[in-house]
Design a protein around this motif. Structure first.
Motif, short mmCIF file in Angstrom:
data_model
loop_
_atom_site.label_atom_id
_atom_site.label_comp_id
_atom_site.label_asym_id
_atom_site.label_seq_id
_atom_site.Cartn_x
_atom_site.Cartn_y
_atom_site.Cartn_z
N TRP A 1 1.86 -3.62 -6.60
CA TRP A 1 0.82 -2.88 -7.35
C TRP A 1 1.24 -2.62 -8.78
O TRP A 1 0.40 -2.58 -9.68
CB TRP A 1 0.42 -1.63 -6.57
CG TRP A 1 -0.45 -2.06 -5.42
CD1 TRP A 1 -0.03 -2.35 -4.16
CD2 TRP A 1 -1.84 -2.36 -5.48
NE1 TRP A 1 -1.08 -2.81 -3.40
CE2 TRP A 1 -2.22 -2.82 -4.19
CE3 TRP A 1 -2.81 -2.30 -6.48
CZ2 TRP A 1 -3.51 -3.21 -3.88
CZ3 TRP A 1 -4.11 -2.68 -6.16
CH2 TRP A 1 -4.46 -3.13 -4.88
N GLU A 2 2.54 -2.42 -9.00
CA GLU A 2 3.00 -2.28 -10.39
C GLU A 2 2.68 -3.56 -11.17
O GLU A 2 2.21 -3.52 -12.31
CB GLU A 2 4.51 -2.01 -10.44
CG GLU A 2 4.86 -0.56 -10.11
CD GLU A 2 6.34 -0.39 -9.74
OE1 GLU A 2 7.16 -1.24 -10.14
OE2 GLU A 2 6.64 0.58 -9.02
N GLU A 3 2.91 -4.68 -10.51
CA GLU A 3 2.62 -5.97 -11.17
C GLU A 3 1.12 -6.12 -11.42
O GLU A 3 0.70 -6.63 -12.45
CB GLU A 3 3.12 -7.14 -10.31
CG GLU A 3 4.62 -7.35 -10.43
CD GLU A 3 5.16 -8.36 -9.40
OE1 GLU A 3 4.38 -9.19 -8.90
OE2 GLU A 3 6.36 -8.28 -9.09
N ILE A 4 0.32 -5.67 -10.45
CA ILE A 4 -1.14 -5.77 -10.61
C ILE A 4 -1.60 -4.93 -11.80
O ILE A 4 -2.42 -5.38 -12.62
CB ILE A 4 -1.86 -5.35 -9.30
CG1 ILE A 4 -1.71 -6.47 -8.26
CG2 ILE A 4 -3.34 -5.04 -9.55
CD1 ILE A 4 -2.23 -6.13 -6.88
N VAL A 5 -1.05 -3.74 -11.90
CA VAL A 5 -1.42 -2.87 -13.03
C VAL A 5 -1.04 -3.53 -14.36
O VAL A 5 -1.84 -3.56 -15.30
CB VAL A 5 -0.75 -1.48 -12.88
CG1 VAL A 5 -0.91 -0.66 -14.16
CG2 VAL A 5 -1.37 -0.73 -11.70
N LEU A 6 0.15 -4.12 -14.38
CA LEU A 6 0.57 -4.83 -15.60
C LEU A 6 -0.40 -5.95 -15.93
O LEU A 6 -0.77 -6.17 -17.09
CB LEU A 6 1.98 -5.40 -15.43
CG LEU A 6 3.14 -4.40 -15.52
CD1 LEU A 6 4.45 -5.09 -15.15
CD2 LEU A 6 3.23 -3.80 -16.91
N LYS A 7 -0.81 -6.66 -14.90
CA LYS A 7 -1.75 -7.78 -15.10
C LYS A 7 -3.07 -7.27 -15.66
O LYS A 7 -3.63 -7.82 -16.60
CB LYS A 7 -2.02 -8.49 -13.77
CG LYS A 7 -1.03 -9.55 -13.45
CD LYS A 7 -1.48 -10.30 -12.21
CE LYS A 7 -0.31 -11.01 -11.59
NZ LYS A 7 0.55 -10.18 -10.78
N ARG B 1 -7.70 -5.17 8.28
CA ARG B 1 -8.21 -4.15 7.34
C ARG B 1 -7.08 -3.26 6.86
O ARG B 1 -7.01 -2.91 5.68
CB ARG B 1 -9.27 -3.29 8.03
CG ARG B 1 -10.62 -3.97 8.10
CD ARG B 1 -11.65 -3.03 8.68
NE ARG B 1 -12.91 -3.73 8.88
CZ ARG B 1 -13.80 -3.41 9.82
NH1 ARG B 1 -13.57 -2.41 10.65
NH2 ARG B 1 -14.91 -4.10 9.91
N LEU B 2 -6.20 -2.89 7.80
CA LEU B 2 -5.09 -2.01 7.43
C LEU B 2 -4.15 -2.68 6.43
O LEU B 2 -3.62 -2.03 5.53
CB LEU B 2 -4.33 -1.55 8.67
CG LEU B 2 -4.99 -0.37 9.38
CD1 LEU B 2 -4.47 -0.22 10.80
CD2 LEU B 2 -4.76 0.93 8.59
N ALA B 3 -3.95 -4.00 6.59
CA ALA B 3 -3.11 -4.72 5.63
C ALA B 3 -3.67 -4.57 4.22
O ALA B 3 -2.93 -4.38 3.25
CB ALA B 3 -3.00 -6.20 6.01
N VAL B 4 -4.99 -4.63 4.12
CA VAL B 4 -5.62 -4.49 2.81
C VAL B 4 -5.61 -3.03 2.36
O VAL B 4 -5.24 -2.72 1.23
CB VAL B 4 -7.07 -5.06 2.85
CG1 VAL B 4 -7.79 -4.79 1.53
CG2 VAL B 4 -7.03 -6.56 3.15
N GLN B 5 -5.97 -2.14 3.27
CA GLN B 5 -6.12 -0.72 2.89
C GLN B 5 -4.78 -0.05 2.55
O GLN B 5 -4.74 0.90 1.79
CB GLN B 5 -6.82 0.04 4.03
CG GLN B 5 -8.29 -0.36 4.16
CD GLN B 5 -8.90 0.10 5.48
OE1 GLN B 5 -8.24 0.76 6.30
NE2 GLN B 5 -10.15 -0.26 5.70
N THR B 6 -3.69 -0.55 3.14
CA THR B 6 -2.37 -0.02 2.80
C THR B 6 -1.84 -0.61 1.50
O THR B 6 -0.80 -0.18 1.00
CB THR B 6 -1.35 -0.34 3.91
OG1 THR B 6 -1.38 -1.75 4.13
CG2 THR B 6 -1.66 0.39 5.20
N GLY B 7 -2.52 -1.65 1.01
CA GLY B 7 -2.03 -2.32 -0.19
C GLY B 7 -1.03 -3.42 0.11
O GLY B 7 -0.53 -4.09 -0.81
#
Lengths: 306, 397
Positions: free
Chosen positions: A289-295, A224-230
């Motif tokens: 996350w920068e890449e995700i936002v771009l996507k 869960r932490l792996a996901v919640q930390t991004g």
């Protein structure tokens, strides 16, 4: 899009008494595949922890057929099985690869790419425990920066290879990430994969208590932490359209992400991480996350024809 | 019996045999000089002459994996390769043999690099001597076609259930066209087991789940090996039976693991395998005309190895010569070693190394080999270390 818990099949497809370590994430994944697909599938398993989990001759812990195969060959073997079933007119049987990160991201990469390029009608699931666990915790290309392994005693230098995006670049109809800590999301993704014809790839993050050095009752918490930390975003790419799933949806906002320190401190493999490695790891997460936002901002309009 | 004769290369002979055998899954990766096999089959499939799944995989390793997967469903699978490609798929060639996955593979024999070569040598196949495959060596394009069809039957026979390799020499057979008789489709259908009928060694079936290829502890492991060993022994009878039955539909009988040529009254016999045996036969005719009493044994199968046949034919001979298109460094010819183990010192055996990397082994070479053996026999000489034929010794001065 998760499957409601009360709708999950009670039938177990991984039998008790199997040979995994306590707290093993692979067993959660194997159980959930069965709950998603029911009885009509076969598993192809290359050399990995699950070779042992399925059990030694003459026993087997799987309620569905398993074909064990050499390390680099799971995708191509599955393609052959699918072709064989098709040739014999047995069209309803799902062919599922269940392979570790080494068998997927490293030695199995060529056959993985081959199956994707041919768009063979298979569900390929990589359970990613971020190292060669079955051989004794050696680093793989899926090991994150800074992690101790038995071949990176001072922490891995290189970043984790981004296999889901490599698979997405093959333009296959379905790519998803999942985590054993969110089993209902995983079940929903396996079900969706089964409903789509062509090559499907699901990358299942699988925290390993033995290799990551955390207590065996913390597998789900670490996941869960792996996901919640991004560190491990959950998403789907269906016919080229990228979509965050589950708790990851909120994490575009950086302030909603938990500190990666919370994730790392539970794991002995990061106990000696240097400040430099820590900031490299932080940069790695930020860039994801920068890449995700771009996507999310730049992607094409969903095609109705696909 | 409707017989059609076409002028075919060895590679096209393979392709036609695979078409006539109705292989259901083809998985292949191109390599010279195998290419025209898989090109022709692709043409058959795309042209509707063959109803098969054709998998254009990204490597030989994946080709063999796909054939294993297809075989595990009960489908009839085929692949073809050569040299580097065979060695690249080697891990799974073992998997197919040790796991008892019926299938047929054509191997166009080609030298391993370096130096690069695309021409014939048998070391590629011989490196896979020990992995549970029935291994044929063909002498002619007709034999290529006939053995390929028979291989599907042998492979799927319940007493065998092992993969089968058909070896044909690069260019000498693969790219040389000769007249080849094609059997009638309905005769081949009757000759081969019905498609989709195979249940052994298992088929993947969700209604009957089991795991295949599991870890086996030492207490269980040896029995897995013995099962393959026993299958290979059964293959001796099954090969002969298939060869006889095949003779009934084609008039071409293959009723032994070896073919003897003018051996019964010979003092000296030459032993070889593959395409150059044809030249050896021509040489024997010439030697006979000169008064030399020489015969030839062709090894049709390398595995199972024809121990009894070689022992019987060589009994009472004065000298045996083995011509190898291969070499085991620090040992000698591989065929020489195998033949010597069958003969067991009862007759002197001399090894010859010839034709490596596709160098011609001419009729003249065979005549010289025959004369030399007769001379050694007449003088009562002991065999010596392997004699390299047509070697440019001046290079080593």
């Amino acid at each position: 899009m998760s499957v409601p818990l009360r709708k999950l099949s009670l039938k177990e497809y991984l039998l008790p008494g199997q040979a995994s370590c306590p707290g093993c994430p692979a067993t959660i994944g194997l159980r959930m595949i069965g709950k998603a697909l029911g009885d009509n599938y076969v598993l192809v398993i290359p050399a990995c922890c699950s070779t042992i989990i399925i059990g030694p001759y003459p026993n087997a812990s799987s309620r569905v057929p398993v074909l064990h195969i050499g390390f680099a060959a799971s995708a191509s073997t599955a393609s052959g099985i699918k072709a064989g079933f098709d040739a014999l007119g047995k069209h309803g049987i799902q062919v599922v690869v269940w392979a570790g990160d080494g068998g997927t991201a490293d030695i199995g990469m060529a056959s993985l790419s081959g199956f994707a390029e041919r768009n063979d009608d298979i569900i390929y699931i990589c359970y990613d425990n971020e190292a060669y666990m079955n051989t004794g915790i050696q680093r793989s290309s899926a090991t994150p920066i800074g992690a101790w392994t038995t071949t990176t005693w001072t922490g891995k230098v290189e970043r984790k290879k981004d296999i889901p995006m490599i698979m997405a670049a093959h333009k296959i109809p379905y790519v998803a990430t999942a985590s054993i800590a969110y089993p209902l999301d995983f079940v929903a993704k396996v079900k969706k994969a089964a409903s789509i014809r062509g090559a499907k790839y699901i990358h299942l993050h699988s925290p390993c208590p033995t290799g990551w050095k955390f207590p065996s009752n913390k597998t789900v918490e670490v996941g869960r932490l792996a996901v919640q930390t991004g560190m491990w975003p959950l998403y789907e790419i269906e016919h080229g359209v990228f979509k965050l799933s589950g708790v990851s949806k909120a994490l575009v906002d950086k302030s909603k992400r938990r500190l990666i320190r919370d994730y790392l401190k539970l794991q002995g493999r990061f106990s000696k991480i240097s400040d430099e490695q820590l900031s490299a790891l932080q940069r790695y997460v930020d860039e994801i996350w920068e890449e995700i936002v771009l996507k999310l901002n730049g992607q094409r309009t969903p095609s109705t024809s696909s | 019996m409707v017989v059609v004769t076409e002028v075919l290369t060895g590679n096209y002979s393979v392709a036609h045999a695979v078409r006539l055998s109705r292989a259901q899954v083809i998985a292949a990766y191109p390599i010279t000089p195998q290419t025209t096999i898989v090109e022709k089959i692709a043409q058959f499939v795309e042209g509707g002459e063959m109803n098969a799944k054709y998998m254009r995989v990204e490597s030989e390793h994946s080709a063999m994996a796909a054939c294993i997967g297809a075989s595990a469903t009960g489908a009839r699978a085929f692949t073809a390769t050569s040299s580097q490609g065979l060695l690249y798929m080697s891990e799974l060639v073992w998997w197919a043999g040790l796991g008892k996955f019926p299938m047929v593979m054509a191997v166009v024999t080609r030298a391993m690099a370096p130096p690069w070569s695309i021409w014939s040598e048998h070391n590629d196949v011989l490196a896979h001597r020990d992995c549970g495959w029935v291994i044929f060596f063909a002498e002619s394009n007709q034999e290529v076609l006939d053995l390929t069809i028979q291989s599907f039957r042998i492979s799927e026979d319940e007493r065998v259930i092992q993969p089968v390799m058909v070896s044909l020499d690069a260019f000498i057979l693969s790219h040389t066209a000769t007249p080849v008789s094609l059997p009638d489709q309905s005769d081949v259908d009757d000759f081969l087991p019905p498609l989709g009928s195979r249940r052994l060694p298992f088929i993947l079936d969700p209604a009957n789940p089991a795991a295949y290829g599991n870890l086996a502890y030492p207490k269980d492991f040896m029995e897995f090996r013995y099962e393959v060993a026993r299958s290979m022994e059964h293959a001796r009878d099954v090969i002969v039976e298939a060869g006889r039955e095949y003779g009934k539909i084609t008039g071409r009988y293959y009723d032994s693991l070896v073919e003897g040529y003018r051996c019964s009254d010979a003092d000296v016999v030459l032993i070889g395998m593959g395409s150059s045996v044809g030249d050896a036969k021509d040489a024997v005719d010439m030697l006979r005309d000169k008064g030399y009493s020489v015969g030839v044994i062709k090894l049709r199968t390398l595995r199972p190895f024809p121990f009894d046949e070689i022992r019987d034919i060589s009994r009472g001979k004065k000298f045996v010569g083995v011509v190898d298109r291969d070499f085991s460094f620090g040992f000698g010819g591989i065929g020489y070693g195998e033949v010597s183990s069958a003969i067991g010192g009862r007759v002197p055996v001399q090894g010859f190394i010839a034709g490596l990397g596709g160098r011609d082994i001419t009729v003249k070479d065979y005549v010289a080999i025959g004369e030399r053996l007769v001379d050694m026999a007449d003088k009562g000489l002991e065999p010596m270390s392997p004699i390299w034929i047509d070697l440019k010794r001046e290079v080593f001065k």
